[in-house]
Design a protein around this motif. Structure first.
Motif, PDB file in Angstrom:
ATOM      1  N   LYS A 455      -0.894  -3.269 -15.608  1.00  0.00           N
ATOM      2  CA  LYS A 455      -0.329  -3.154 -13.887  1.00  0.00           C
ATOM      3  C   LYS A 455       0.232  -1.874 -13.561  1.00  0.00           C
ATOM      4  N   LEU A 458      -2.630   0.411 -12.857  1.00  0.00           N
ATOM      5  CA  LEU A 458      -3.873   0.367 -11.431  1.00  0.00           C
ATOM      6  C   LEU A 458      -3.522   0.304 -10.136  1.00  0.00           C
ATOM      7  N   ASN A 459      -1.623   0.082 -10.637  1.00  0.00           N
ATOM      8  CA  ASN A 459      -0.957   0.253  -8.950  1.00  0.00           C
ATOM      9  C   ASN A 459      -1.109   1.369  -7.765  1.00  0.00           C
ATOM     10  N   LEU A 461      -3.584   3.480  -9.123  1.00  0.00           N
ATOM     11  CA  LEU A 461      -4.780   3.821  -9.022  1.00  0.00           C
ATOM     12  C   LEU A 461      -5.745   2.729  -7.166  1.00  0.00           C
ATOM     13  N   GLY A 462      -5.608   2.116  -7.456  1.00  0.00           N
ATOM     14  CA  GLY A 462      -5.788   1.224  -5.970  1.00  0.00           C
ATOM     15  C   GLY A 462      -5.332  -0.249  -6.071  1.00  0.00           C
ATOM     16  N   GLY A 463      -3.484   0.125  -5.720  1.00  0.00           N
ATOM     17  CA  GLY A 463      -2.288  -0.949  -5.423  1.00  0.00           C
ATOM     18  C   GLY A 463      -1.699  -0.651  -4.075  1.00  0.00           C
ATOM     19  N   HIS A 466      -1.028   3.451  -4.358  1.00  0.00           N
ATOM     20  CA  HIS A 466      -2.170   4.251  -4.368  1.00  0.00           C
ATOM     21  C   HIS A 466      -2.510   4.294  -3.227  1.00  0.00           C
ATOM     22  N   LYS A 470      -2.435   8.610  -2.465  1.00  0.00           N
ATOM     23  CA  LYS A 470      -3.930   9.151  -2.866  1.00  0.00           C
ATOM     24  C   LYS A 470      -4.371   9.642  -3.156  1.00  0.00           C
TER      25      LYS A 470
END
Lengths: 502, 371
Positions: A455, A458-459, A461-463, A466, A470
């Motif tokens: 979690k 991924l946060n 990477l795209g959550g 992010h 960025k």
């Protein structure tokens, strides 16, 4: 015994010069046109090869075979025509024929384009502009031919012994210069160069025999001849046709013995001296067994000490091989000839016994000579450089070996490795076992971390994280992914190495 | 499909296993064909419910690491022409940028008809995929069939376009020392942009890059493969970083793909050494064709999601399953065909090595044979 090889451009004065020299000396004259005619009679698809080289930068396997056959035919023709010791040959890239043999006079000619145009206009009945275009196109095509067939740059001055500019010199004077030069001691054939010439001729003949024989004509074979012993390597998939090789070579004159080795590929091993009981031998043969490779030995005499000695391979009782020095016709009762081949014959013999021999031969010189000696047979997967330049001291020897390696890698496009690195790069031992264990543990740790903390990762990477940072995702990916790939590929590489798939 | 975080799906053991399998099959195919592998992995992940753009992004990230390791190994063997790679890269960056821009735009924008997010990008990727790979597969198959029964092993791929480009001597001509070729800058630009665009769109740049280097530039095969990997490392890095910046890289998928692909690639490369050339082309073209069919079956689903055709949404699951079936059938069949040959020749090689014997004989006889 002068052999003069003249490289002349089309519609230049090469033919006239060669004819003048032949007339003045009485030496036999041979031209490329005659070789071409012979090639057609033999069934070599030369025009198809030429068109392919001009048309596309990629040549198919079949045409590569055709090329090798053509080169074998030229070599055979030169050897046979020069049997009495003299020859004047002229034609396209004539100076590049029979590489690696000293004592040949390799001549280049420079002719004015205007003069060539005039000649082409007369001979082909062309207008001036068309003749110019024709010659320019032809020169470009010949450049491609030289590059593909001889793997040389047509502008390289190092491949000539003599270059004559005919723009300001008469043919008569050029002939006189050639004649005087050809008689110099430097261009006399030594017994060593004669031996090499004979071997080249034998190998060329063997290739032609194999191409003529219906069962062996389509096979991918590597052929080398050393002192009358012909070594042929063939691919495992051609195992069924292997017996035909010996049959095809039964009638080969000058061949004392044929050695056939089945191999998926070849390894070239270059050293100053060989020891079949040494560590290097064990490692090279171990690798050859894993790869299903044949090993070709090249004993490099970097100081030219062997030039005065003439090694001739002799067959002992029981079929074993050894080298003997030429005694100029005087028989020596003593079995010991005094010639030290530095373990070459013994090592070849051991390789033959192991079924891994692709032959062995000595040469004197360095990079250029090595390339000339092996480029016709360049089907190596690896070149191993062992102990070389030993008399130069440790540091110089290391530097010269490295330079030789770079040279070979660039010219032959084959990976080159020092024998000291063989174990760590290609074989599996204790060090590799520890390495494997370490990398397995690292891999497990990486995967455990990623899948345990999915979690938050991924946060980034795209959550939500992010959208705020960025660049953090980009930096993370840039740093993390190569590490995972490296660590895990090392694990798979080592595991597959254990089961001989590499 | 359940999402763990925005664009990223929840990965359970079943999905994880399927991604590893996709990686393995993609690795075997990639090692066997010499380039690609993504043509299987990208749609495979899409079939598992991964958004098209995430599948492409994760795959290009996977390619980045793989290419880095591969090009390092090729570099040690002297098979990398860095100058050539830099020239192609310069133009490939333009191609990748165009691809990333189009993908991102379609993903974010939809069509303005209330279409589901990602359907536009999915449709676009599927169409490019189907179009390009159909051409590649059909051309390859045609060559194999055309040369069937001729006996000569001279059945190279059609090279009319390549030969025409190779003959273009438009200045400036540039010489590349390691590859030992001289090529027109304009030809390099065309090849570079096409390679970059395909790498950025469907993650399959090598399909154009490697054959172009071999047939158009005249680069030796080993140098073409090494240079392409060196190039792929930069293109992959650029694509991966761009997609990561946009938030589309699912690192878990990348890692799972590595588990399978790095083993598969070794087996695929080994397969090339032991399997007949014609067989390689036949298997390759059939696998690609089946992949194309699989992607084509999914197209109506995306068209419906975009509101371009009227279809019962309940049919989506059937389209998805049939598409998935074709994809896995092609990959698994192809991989099995390759692996059977690999195992067979591996065992044969071991047997031959054990049976090598020496036959001593004097003049003009074979000294060594195989029992």
């Amino acid at each position: 015994m002068p052999i003069v090889l003249i490289s002349s451009s089309p519609h230049g004065s090469g033919g006239e010069l060669a004819q003048n020299l032949a007339k003045k000396t009485g030496w036999p004259l041979y031209s490329r046109d005659q070789v071409v005619e012979k090639a057609h009679e033999t069934g070599i698809k030369l025009s198809r090869l030429e068109t392919s080289i001009i048309k596309s930068p990629v040549i198919s396997e079949n045409l590569a075979r055709e090329k090798n056959l053509y080169l074998a035919l030229v070599t055979k023709t030169i050897c046979e025509t020069a049997k009495n010791g003299n020859l004047v040959y002229y034609g396209r890239a004539g100076h590049l024929l029979s590489p690696g043999i000293s004592g040949l006079l390799r001549v280049g000619l420079g002719s004015a384009l205007e003069m060539r145009i005039e000649h082409a206009m007369k001979q082909l009945n062309l207008p001036q502009e068309k003749a110019r275009d024709y010659l320019e196109k032809l020169d470009e095509d010949i450049k491609k031919w030289i590059h593909y067939v001889h793997r040389e740059d047509s502008q390289n001055p190092l491949v000539y012994d003599l270059f004559l500019n005919l723009q300001h010199m008469s043919i008569e004077n050029a002939t006189a210069i050639l004649y005087e030069t050809a008689l110099l001691q430097d261009f006399k054939f030594t017994v060593e160069s004669q031996q090499k010439m004979d071997d080249k001729c034998l190998a060329a003949n063997a290739k032609i025999h194999l191409a003529d024989h219906i069962e062996t004509s389509g096979m991918d074979l590597s052929v080398r001849a050393v002192n009358g012993v012909v070594t042929v390597t063939y691919m495992p998939r051609q195992e069924a046709s292997a017996d035909h090789i010996s049959r095809a070579l039964e009638e080969l004159s000058g061949c004392r013995e044929t050695i056939c080795t089945m191999a998926e590929t070849n390894i070239l091993w270059i050293q100053e001296s060989f020891d079949p009981k040494g560590k290097n031998f064990d490692q090279v043969t171990q690798l050859a067994k894993r790869w299903g490779a044949a090993v070709e030995l090249l004993r490099l005499d970097s100081e030219g000490k062997d030039r005065s000695q003439i090694p001739v391979m002799i067959e002992n009782q029981g079929g074993s091989l050894s080298l003997k020095t030429d005694t100029g016709g005087v028989e020596d009762d003593d079995a010991d000839t005094g010639y030290d081949d530095k373990g070459l014959a013994r090592t070849v013999e051991k390789l033959v016994a192991l079924g891994r021999s692709a032959g062995g031969f000595p040469i004197s010189g360095a990079g250029r000579e090595v390339i000339d000696a092996v480029k016709d047979n360049n089907n190596y997967s690896l070149i191993v450089l062992g102990n070389l330049f030993l008399s130069k001291g440790n540091e110089t020897s290391t530097r010269l070996t490295r330079e030789l390696g770079l040279d070979l890698r660039e010219k032959l496009k084959v990976p080159v490795i020092a024998s000291g690195e063989l174990h760590s790069r290609f074989l599996f031992g204790k060090t590799q076992a520890f390495k494997l264990l370490g990398f397995i543990l690292t891999t497990v740790l990486i995967y455990w971390l990623v899948f345990t903390f999915q979690k938050p990762i991924l946060n980034v990477l795209g959550g939500d994280l992010h959208s705020k940072f960025k660049w953090a995702a980009s930096i993370g990916v840039a740093l993390f992914v190569p590490v995972v790939a490296y660590v895990y590929s090392t694990v798979t590489g080592l595991v597959l190495k254990i089961i001989d798939i590499d | 499909m359940e999402h763990l975080i925005v664009n990223f799906i929840h990965i359970d053991m079943s999905i994880a296993f399927q991604v590893v399998l996709l990686g393995f099959i993609g690795g075997v195919l990639s090692g066997f064909i010499g380039s690609g592998g993504a043509f299987f992995m990208t749609p495979g992940m899409m079939n598992l419910g991964v958004e098209g753009v995430v599948a492409v992004a994760s795959n290009i990230t996977h390619k980045f690491g793989k290419a880095m390791v591969g090009s390092h190994k090729h570099g040690e063997a002297g098979n990398v022409d860095k100058k050539l790679a830099i020239y192609v890269l310069g133009s490939a960056v333009v191609g990748i940028q165009v691809a990333v821009f189009i993908n991102s735009l379609l993903f974010k924008g939809g069509t303005g008809h209330g279409a589901s997010k990602g359907a536009g990008a999915n449709l676009y990727i599927s169409l490019v995929f189907a179009l390009i790979l159909s051409v590649v597969a059909l051309s390859m198959l045609r060559d194999v069939l055309k040369n069937r029964g001729k006996g000569e092993d001279d059945s190279g791929p059609s090279r009319q376009i390549a030969d025409a480009l190779a003959k273009l001597n438009l200045p400036p001509m540039i010489h590349f020392k390691v590859a030992d070729v001289t090529v027109s800058l304009w030809v390099i630009l065309v090849v570079g942009i096409a390679t970059g665009y395909l790498a950025g769109t469907i993650g399959v740049g090598g399909f154009i890059g490697v054959p172009a280097m071999i047939y158009v530039f005249g680069v030796p095969t080993a140098v073409a493969a090494g240079t392409e990997l060196y190039l792929a490392m930069f293109m992959g890095a650029y694509g991966a970083l761009s997609y990561a910046f946009q938030g589309f890289v699912d690192i878990r998928l990348t890692l799972l793909m590595y588990l399978g692909s790095l083993v598969g690639i070794y087996l695929g490369v080994y397969g090339v050494k032991v399997v007949n050339e014609r067989y390689i082309r036949m298997v390759t073209s059939l696998i690609i064709l089946l992949c194309v069919i699989s992607r084509a079956i999914a197209i109506p689903m995306y068209l419906r999601q975009l509101g371009l055709i009227d279809m019962d949404p309940g049919l989506d699951v059937y389209f998805n399953n049939i598409s998935k079936f074709f994809l896995f059938a092609s990959g698994i069949t192809g991989t099995l065909l390759i692996l059977i040959n690999v195992v067979r020749s591996y065992r044969q090689r071991r047997k031959i090595q054990k049976s090598i014997r020496v036959v001593n004989s004097s003049s003009t006889n074979v000294t060594l044979g195989v029992e």
